[in-house]
Design a protein around this motif. Structure first.
Motif, PDB file in Angstrom:
ATOM      1  N   GLY A  24      13.046 -33.482  -7.739  1.00  0.00           N
ATOM      2  CA  GLY A  24      11.673 -33.095  -8.006  1.00  0.00           C
ATOM      3  C   GLY A  24      11.022 -32.866  -6.657  1.00  0.00           C
ATOM      4  O   GLY A  24      11.227 -33.653  -5.730  1.00  0.00           O
ATOM      5  N   VAL A  25      10.291 -31.779  -6.509  1.00  0.00           N
ATOM      6  CA  VAL A  25       9.620 -31.482  -5.244  1.00  0.00           C
ATOM      7  C   VAL A  25       8.118 -31.595  -5.465  1.00  0.00           C
ATOM      8  O   VAL A  25       7.559 -30.941  -6.347  1.00  0.00           O
ATOM      9  CB  VAL A  25       9.969 -30.071  -4.719  1.00  0.00           C
ATOM     10  N   ALA A  26       7.472 -32.442  -4.666  1.00  0.00           N
ATOM     11  CA  ALA A  26       6.013 -32.552  -4.680  1.00  0.00           C
ATOM     12  C   ALA A  26       5.484 -31.431  -3.792  1.00  0.00           C
ATOM     13  O   ALA A  26       5.677 -31.451  -2.577  1.00  0.00           O
ATOM     14  CB  ALA A  26       5.580 -33.916  -4.146  1.00  0.00           C
ATOM     15  N   ALA A  27       4.867 -30.424  -4.411  1.00  0.00           N
ATOM     16  CA  ALA A  27       4.417 -29.237  -3.681  1.00  0.00           C
ATOM     17  C   ALA A  27       2.897 -29.155  -3.659  1.00  0.00           C
ATOM     18  O   ALA A  27       2.263 -29.104  -4.703  1.00  0.00           O
ATOM     19  CB  ALA A  27       5.006 -27.976  -4.305  1.00  0.00           C
ATOM     20  N   SER A  28       2.341 -29.125  -2.452  1.00  0.00           N
ATOM     21  CA  SER A  28       0.887 -29.043  -2.299  1.00  0.00           C
ATOM     22  C   SER A  28       0.382 -27.607  -2.352  1.00  0.00           C
ATOM     23  O   SER A  28      -0.787 -27.375  -2.595  1.00  0.00           O
ATOM     24  CB  SER A  28       0.485 -29.662  -0.961  1.00  0.00           C
ATOM     25  N   CYS A  48      16.164 -28.623 -10.467  1.00  0.00           N
ATOM     26  CA  CYS A  48      15.011 -28.784  -9.578  1.00  0.00           C
ATOM     27  C   CYS A  48      13.736 -28.521 -10.378  1.00  0.00           C
ATOM     28  O   CYS A  48      13.631 -27.512 -11.067  1.00  0.00           O
ATOM     29  CB  CYS A  48      15.117 -27.790  -8.421  1.00  0.00           C
ATOM     30  N   LYS A  49      12.802 -29.444 -10.272  1.00  0.00           N
ATOM     31  CA  LYS A  49      11.501 -29.264 -10.905  1.00  0.00           C
ATOM     32  C   LYS A  49      10.425 -29.428  -9.833  1.00  0.00           C
ATOM     33  O   LYS A  49      10.517 -30.316  -8.986  1.00  0.00           O
ATOM     34  CB  LYS A  49      11.294 -30.279 -12.030  1.00  0.00           C
ATOM     35  N   ILE A  50       9.414 -28.584  -9.901  1.00  0.00           N
ATOM     36  CA  ILE A  50       8.346 -28.587  -8.905  1.00  0.00           C
ATOM     37  C   ILE A  50       7.090 -29.174  -9.547  1.00  0.00           C
ATOM     38  O   ILE A  50       6.685 -28.755 -10.639  1.00  0.00           O
ATOM     39  CB  ILE A  50       8.027 -27.158  -8.405  1.00  0.00           C
ATOM     40  N   TYR A  51       6.468 -30.138  -8.857  1.00  0.00           N
ATOM     41  CA  TYR A  51       5.251 -30.799  -9.328  1.00  0.00           C
ATOM     42  C   TYR A  51       4.105 -30.485  -8.366  1.00  0.00           C
ATOM     43  O   TYR A  51       4.271 -30.586  -7.152  1.00  0.00           O
ATOM     44  CB  TYR A  51       5.447 -32.319  -9.388  1.00  0.00           C
ATOM     45  N   HIS A  52       2.962 -30.150  -8.925  1.00  0.00           N
ATOM     46  CA  HIS A  52       1.779 -29.858  -8.112  1.00  0.00           C
ATOM     47  C   HIS A  52       0.590 -30.601  -8.694  1.00  0.00           C
ATOM     48  O   HIS A  52       0.289 -30.480  -9.881  1.00  0.00           O
ATOM     49  CB  HIS A  52       1.496 -28.351  -8.113  1.00  0.00           C
ATOM     50  N   ALA A  53      -0.076 -31.374  -7.843  1.00  0.00           N
ATOM     51  CA  ALA A  53      -1.276 -32.097  -8.266  1.00  0.00           C
ATOM     52  C   ALA A  53      -2.497 -31.231  -8.015  1.00  0.00           C
ATOM     53  O   ALA A  53      -2.739 -30.784  -6.896  1.00  0.00           O
ATOM     54  CB  ALA A  53      -1.406 -33.413  -7.509  1.00  0.00           C
ATOM     55  N   SER A  54      -3.236 -30.987  -9.067  1.00  0.00           N
ATOM     56  CA  SER A  54      -4.464 -30.208  -8.971  1.00  0.00           C
ATOM     57  C   SER A  54      -5.636 -31.172  -9.092  1.00  0.00           C
ATOM     58  O   SER A  54      -5.684 -31.981 -10.014  1.00  0.00           O
ATOM     59  CB  SER A  54      -4.499 -29.171 -10.102  1.00  0.00           C
ATOM     60  N   SER A  55      -6.545 -31.102  -8.137  1.00  0.00           N
ATOM     61  CA  SER A  55      -7.723 -31.982  -8.160  1.00  0.00           C
ATOM     62  C   SER A  55      -8.810 -31.334  -7.315  1.00  0.00           C
ATOM     63  O   SER A  55      -8.557 -30.322  -6.643  1.00  0.00           O
ATOM     64  CB  SER A  55      -7.368 -33.368  -7.608  1.00  0.00           C
ATOM     65  N   ILE A 109       4.004 -38.635 -10.711  1.00  0.00           N
ATOM     66  CA  ILE A 109       5.232 -37.853 -10.872  1.00  0.00           C
ATOM     67  C   ILE A 109       6.324 -38.725 -11.491  1.00  0.00           C
ATOM     68  O   ILE A 109       7.028 -38.298 -12.406  1.00  0.00           O
ATOM     69  CB  ILE A 109       5.688 -37.235  -9.533  1.00  0.00           C
ATOM     70  N   ALA A 110       6.453 -39.953 -11.012  1.00  0.00           N
ATOM     71  CA  ALA A 110       7.455 -40.863 -11.581  1.00  0.00           C
ATOM     72  C   ALA A 110       7.200 -41.104 -13.063  1.00  0.00           C
ATOM     73  O   ALA A 110       8.130 -41.167 -13.862  1.00  0.00           O
ATOM     74  CB  ALA A 110       7.459 -42.183 -10.812  1.00  0.00           C
ATOM     75  N   ARG A 117      15.302 -37.953 -11.208  1.00  0.00           N
ATOM     76  CA  ARG A 117      15.417 -36.995 -10.109  1.00  0.00           C
ATOM     77  C   ARG A 117      15.083 -37.683  -8.786  1.00  0.00           C
ATOM     78  O   ARG A 117      14.272 -38.594  -8.742  1.00  0.00           O
ATOM     79  CB  ARG A 117      14.432 -35.837 -10.309  1.00  0.00           C
ATOM     80  N   THR A 118      15.673 -37.194  -7.705  1.00  0.00           N
ATOM     81  CA  THR A 118      15.293 -37.638  -6.370  1.00  0.00           C
ATOM     82  C   THR A 118      14.052 -36.856  -5.980  1.00  0.00           C
ATOM     83  O   THR A 118      14.038 -35.626  -6.040  1.00  0.00           O
ATOM     84  CB  THR A 118      16.424 -37.367  -5.361  1.00  0.00           C
ATOM     85  N   LEU A 119      12.993 -37.556  -5.595  1.00  0.00           N
ATOM     86  CA  LEU A 119      11.738 -36.901  -5.245  1.00  0.00           C
ATOM     87  C   LEU A 119      11.750 -36.506  -3.769  1.00  0.00           C
ATOM     88  O   LEU A 119      12.094 -37.321  -2.902  1.00  0.00           O
ATOM     89  CB  LEU A 119      10.557 -37.821  -5.558  1.00  0.00           C
TER      90      LEU A 119
END
Length: 193
Positions: A24-28, A48-55, A109-110, A117-119
């Motif tokens: 998992g990729v934490a993408a800004s 591969c999964k991409i995570y994006h935090a919107s705030s 994300i966890a 997945r490995t973050l």
């Protein structure tokens, strides 16, 4: 950064990624994490999964950029609310505010399924010398930093983005979160951002 060095860095990243089963990729939306997401997805595909935090602290342009690239690249992509604006420790804006932000990010994300997945984060070698309290939160969640492990710095990441065909990403100016623009100790409020 010349193309040969960039191609070598991409090869090294691919070799590093081959040791991962699922990431998992934490993408800004910035150059570092977005470039890592592109390389990781091209290497691992559906693993591969991409995570994006919107705030309110994330520039809307970063979210739009990631949505566009997610479509172009065919990512498995999820926008999340990391919940930092519900964390009083983050809102107080202490000197280690980034710790609370990243703790919320990686924890969220966890909780949405990255445990198998490995973050990965886009932290690069040049970030290591800076005051980065978010790296302490990353340790807690066993986040890996491939650029750091491979000795890849910011200019090299820009070279990788260029070779991957994302010249606009390669030229993107550094853009820290909007909360970092508020003086330490002044509470973070979404309407201020």
């Amino acid at each position: 950064m010349n193309d040969k060095n960039s191609e070598s860095n991409i090869r090294n990243l691919n070799i590093w990624l081959e040791g991962m089963r699922s990431v998992g990729v934490a993408a800004s939306g910035g150059v570092d994490s977005t470039t890592l997401a592109i390389v990781a997805h091209r290497n691992l595909g559906r693993q591969c999964k991409i995570y994006h935090a919107s705030s309110p602290a994330v520039p809307k342009a970063a979210t739009h950029r990631l949505k566009r690239i997610a479509i172009e690249e065919g990512w498995e992509f999820q926008i999340i609310d990391a919940g930092e604006f519900s964390d009083p420790n983050y809102l107080k804006n202490p000197v280690n505010r980034c710790f609370f932000c990243k703790q919320n990010l990686y924890g969220t994300i966890a909780s949405v399924g990255v445990t198998e997945r490995t973050l990965l984060s886009g932290t690069n070698r040049d970030d290591i010398g800076d005051f980065r309290p978010g790296l302490k939160a990353a340790e807690k969640f066993e986040v890996k930093h491939p650029y750091v492990e491979l000795g890849i710095g910011k200019n090299a990441v820009r070279g990788i983005a260029q070779v991957l065909g994302y010249e606009d990403l390669a030229e993107l100016p550094a853009s820290p979160c909007l909360s970092s623009r508020i003086e330490t100790g002044i509470p973070v409020q979404s309407d201020t951002l």
